[in-house]
Design a protein around this motif. Structure first.
Motif, short mmCIF file in Angstrom:
data_model
loop_
_atom_site.label_atom_id
_atom_site.label_comp_id
_atom_site.label_asym_id
_atom_site.label_seq_id
_atom_site.Cartn_x
_atom_site.Cartn_y
_atom_site.Cartn_z
N ARG A 45 0.85 -1.18 0.00
CA ARG A 45 0.00 0.00 0.00
C ARG A 45 0.89 1.23 0.00
NH1 ARG A 45 -5.27 -0.12 3.73
NH2 ARG A 45 -5.33 -2.09 2.58
N GLU A 46 0.53 2.23 -0.81
CA GLU A 46 1.34 3.43 -0.92
C GLU A 46 0.49 4.68 -0.78
OE1 GLU A 46 3.16 3.90 -4.75
OE2 GLU A 46 1.26 3.66 -5.83
N GLY A 47 1.12 5.74 -0.30
CA GLY A 47 0.43 7.01 -0.19
C GLY A 47 0.29 7.67 -1.54
N VAL A 48 -0.86 8.22 -1.81
CA VAL A 48 -1.14 8.92 -3.07
C VAL A 48 -1.19 10.43 -2.82
CG1 VAL A 48 -2.80 9.23 -4.93
CG2 VAL A 48 -2.40 6.95 -3.99
N CYS A 96 -9.41 5.45 1.49
CA CYS A 96 -9.40 6.69 2.25
C CYS A 96 -9.00 6.37 3.68
CB CYS A 96 -10.77 7.33 2.20
SG CYS A 96 -10.95 8.82 3.19
N ALA A 97 -8.23 7.24 4.30
CA ALA A 97 -7.80 6.99 5.66
C ALA A 97 -7.68 8.30 6.42
CB ALA A 97 -6.47 6.25 5.68
N ALA A 98 -7.69 8.19 7.74
CA ALA A 98 -7.58 9.37 8.59
C ALA A 98 -6.70 9.07 9.78
CB ALA A 98 -8.97 9.80 9.08
N LYS A 99 -6.05 10.12 10.29
CA LYS A 99 -5.26 9.97 11.51
C LYS A 99 -5.23 11.28 12.25
CE LYS A 99 -0.55 11.22 10.19
NZ LYS A 99 -0.34 12.08 11.37
N HIS A 100 -4.92 11.19 13.53
CA HIS A 100 -4.75 12.40 14.32
C HIS A 100 -3.40 13.02 13.99
CE1 HIS A 100 -8.36 11.56 16.58
NE2 HIS A 100 -7.94 10.31 16.75
N PRO A 101 -3.30 14.34 14.03
CA PRO A 101 -2.07 15.01 13.57
C PRO A 101 -0.84 14.71 14.39
CG PRO A 101 -3.58 16.58 14.57
CD PRO A 101 -4.33 15.31 14.41
N TRP A 102 -1.00 14.27 15.65
CA TRP A 102 0.17 14.05 16.49
C TRP A 102 0.76 12.66 16.32
CZ3 TRP A 102 -4.74 15.07 18.46
CH2 TRP A 102 -5.44 13.96 18.96
N SER A 110 1.09 3.30 7.38
CA SER A 110 1.15 2.61 8.68
C SER A 110 0.80 3.53 9.83
CB SER A 110 2.54 2.01 8.89
OG SER A 110 3.53 3.02 8.81
N ASP A 111 0.84 4.83 9.62
CA ASP A 111 0.53 5.78 10.69
C ASP A 111 -0.94 6.19 10.70
OD1 ASP A 111 3.74 7.46 10.46
OD2 ASP A 111 3.10 5.76 11.69
N TYR A 112 -1.71 5.68 9.77
CA TYR A 112 -3.14 5.99 9.72
C TYR A 112 -3.92 4.87 10.40
CZ TYR A 112 -2.56 10.02 6.70
OH TYR A 112 -2.23 11.25 6.20
#
Length: 125
Positions: A45-48, A96-102, A110-112
């Protein structure tokens, strides 16, 4: 808990366009990093493209710069991925993915920690 629902995938010929949508339920995306990621068969999986709606910061993978644009609606509940001049190598399942900014990096999948179910994009030559 952030729930994400993608839509807008499909099949197009090379050079065509698609717009993907990601709706976040019961939450504002204003203070979340929102990202589009993709995974082709046999590949990681890669970031777009990712966006931080609070200040508009965006990141793009080199392979899509100038062709894809990430944006959000004024209500900050939906994120879009506008894809132009599509190529066969763009064929993949898009998430689609989401994460907190910190937490971690804006571009590493992997950080999402919140993910949608994915929508398939197929580009034929």
């Amino acid at each position: 808990q952030v729930q994400l629902v993608e839509s807008g995938g499909g099949s197009v010929q090379a050079g065509g366009s698609l717009r993907l949508s990601c709706a976040a339920s019961s939450v504002s995306i204003n203070n979340l990093w929102m990202g589009w990621f993709r995974q082709a068969p046999g590949k990681e999986r890669e970031g777009v493209a990712t966006i931080y709606p609070s200040d508009g910061t965006t990141y793009y993978a080199d392979s899509v710069k100038g062709r894809f644009t990430i944006s959000h609606d004024n209500a900050k509940t939906t994120v879009f991925l506008h894809m132009n001049n599509l190529k066969p190598e763009d064929t993949a399942m898009y998430y689609c993915a989401a994460k907190h900014p910190w937490i971690g990096s804006p571009i590493l999948p992997s950080d999402y920690n919140y993910w949608g179910q994915g929508t398939q994009v197929t580009v034929s030559s």
